[in-house]
Enzyme design. Sequence first.
Site, PDB file in Angstrom:
ATOM      1  N   HIS A  67      12.579 -15.272   8.658  1.00  0.00           N
ATOM      2  CA  HIS A  67      11.678 -15.880   7.793  1.00  0.00           C
ATOM      3  C   HIS A  67      10.240 -16.100   8.465  1.00  0.00           C
ATOM      4  CE1 HIS A  67      12.662 -19.501  10.046  1.00  0.00           C
ATOM      5  NE2 HIS A  67      11.865 -19.943   9.316  1.00  0.00           N
ATOM      6  N   LYS A  72      13.366 -15.898  18.108  1.00  0.00           N
ATOM      7  CA  LYS A  72      13.208 -16.842  19.226  1.00  0.00           C
ATOM      8  C   LYS A  72      14.591 -17.307  19.865  1.00  0.00           C
ATOM      9  CE  LYS A  72      10.527 -17.770  22.709  1.00  0.00           C
ATOM     10  NZ  LYS A  72      11.557 -17.507  23.552  1.00  0.00           N
ATOM     11  N   LYS A  96      15.892 -25.591  14.712  1.00  0.00           N
ATOM     12  CA  LYS A  96      15.210 -26.113  15.773  1.00  0.00           C
ATOM     13  C   LYS A  96      13.762 -25.829  15.691  1.00  0.00           C
ATOM     14  CE  LYS A  96      17.538 -25.530  19.792  1.00  0.00           C
ATOM     15  NZ  LYS A  96      17.877 -25.271  21.089  1.00  0.00           N
ATOM     16  N   LYS A 108      19.477 -15.379  19.415  1.00  0.00           N
ATOM     17  CA  LYS A 108      20.112 -15.752  20.787  1.00  0.00           C
ATOM     18  C   LYS A 108      20.770 -14.703  21.302  1.00  0.00           C
ATOM     19  CE  LYS A 108      20.901 -19.758  22.950  1.00  0.00           C
ATOM     20  NZ  LYS A 108      20.134 -20.882  22.649  1.00  0.00           N
ATOM     21  N   SER A 364       8.146 -22.632  25.230  1.00  0.00           N
ATOM     22  CA  SER A 364       8.086 -21.254  25.262  1.00  0.00           C
ATOM     23  C   SER A 364       6.906 -20.589  24.262  1.00  0.00           C
ATOM     24  CB  SER A 364       9.356 -20.789  24.759  1.00  0.00           C
ATOM     25  OG  SER A 364      10.208 -20.710  25.656  1.00  0.00           O
TER      26      SER A 364
END
Length: 473
Positions: A67, A72, A96, A108, A364
Amino acid sequence: MSSQQQYSFFQSVEKSFDKAAKFTKFDPGILEQIKACNSVYQMRFPVKRDNGSIEVIEAYRVQHSQHKSPCKGGIRFSDEVNQDEVMALASLMTYKCAIVNVPFGGGKGGIKINPRNYSVYELEKITRRYTSELVKKNFIGPGIDVPAPDYGTGEREMAWIVDTYASLKPGEIDAAGCVTGKPVTQGGVRGRKEATGLGVFYGIREVCNMPDVMKKLNLEVGIVNKTVVVQGLGNVGYHSAKFFREAGAKVVALAEYEGAIMNPDGLNEEEVFQHRKKTGSILNFPGATNLAKNTDALELECDILIPAALENVINGENAPRVKAKVIGEAANGPCTPEADDVFVKKGILCVPDMYLNAGGVTVSYFEWLKNLSHVRYGRMEKRFTENLNSHILGQIEALTGKTVSDVERKFIMHGPEEVDLVHSGLEETMISATREIMAIWLSNPEIPDMRTAAYVNAINKVATSYAELGIFP
Ligand code: GLU
């Protein structure tokens, strides 16, 4: 799945999501889409071991949601890696990022190896081969999917990834943004290493600064003198322990996989770390008592318990024996849904992973922005700020006829360096996220716990962004 556990990790994430979805008003189809993992890439590739044998490596990359782009999330190296786990962790990344307003989808990766059983050369070959498999399938890139460190990986692996990616994509000007958590010399940002632990500290400090919340838990406001137990002395556990200790809390126990140690007067994480490096074990640390099992640390009397290792460590079986008043989930998924039910009954406040450990991905994001902008934070404004501060101070001193002390002068004059800006961006992010989630929780007495409130917040944000995107025909 252990025998006491009724759900897989991914199912437990779905269960927590469904529990929260009831408090939102979105179309059930949108909610289904948010929950689903969009792309799951399972790969196998061979590696030649140092002894000449060939081993087949099992690895994954999951993109839970696009979306927002890029996806990430970290890459973990662990024996326990499996598709369900990587899917669960990718989903948590989506939620998150939404909570801390980091404009990424969740992803992930995982490689099913215990890094301790491989030489550095073998690990490098595995990491580089994994990266080239990702490149082949367009599963990595600054605008596609950006990995980072996770359990069992760190700066070294990220340096191998960026080097492999850049060599396969000559001329790609933004190649450094294909991965975060890199060493500063390879395009990393100052402050990334300690970011997750520092974020955990900022989040818990904010909760401990809320007088109403502390009153309910029968605790004093603030961090000073709070007793803390940390499970895991990896990057996240080490830095969480460090920041709590530096703020005046007492780290009374530390646990690692070989055992746990306890000292009611407080432990210094750096000394324990050095002792472990020297002796190979956390046990027998001078002045501390050994605990029979590492999991015993989770059941100690303390104010704050920080599980900073792996998922499912507090479940329906041991949750009734947990005596902490606040649990800060530094790891991803350390407490199961059954444990959550026990915490509600016992009045334990569990501060959930999906926002509490978001410090890593927040920084990050700062690193990725730095890579895309090709300039170090602070480069443009440091000198300007120092000149301005010096001028203001000179004026004040001239007008008042007084001078400030050297210590104060140094503090006032200081223009921001990269690390200052990164830490303050992180502090602001964690404070706002804590307040936002607390406000949702307090606004509806039906919401049973802070995890559900965090999910409500995440669902609201992701669903709204789907609505803004519209659905492709
Ligand atoms: N692995 C970390 C996490 O679980 C960091 C992810 C990132 O920086 O992308 O949040």
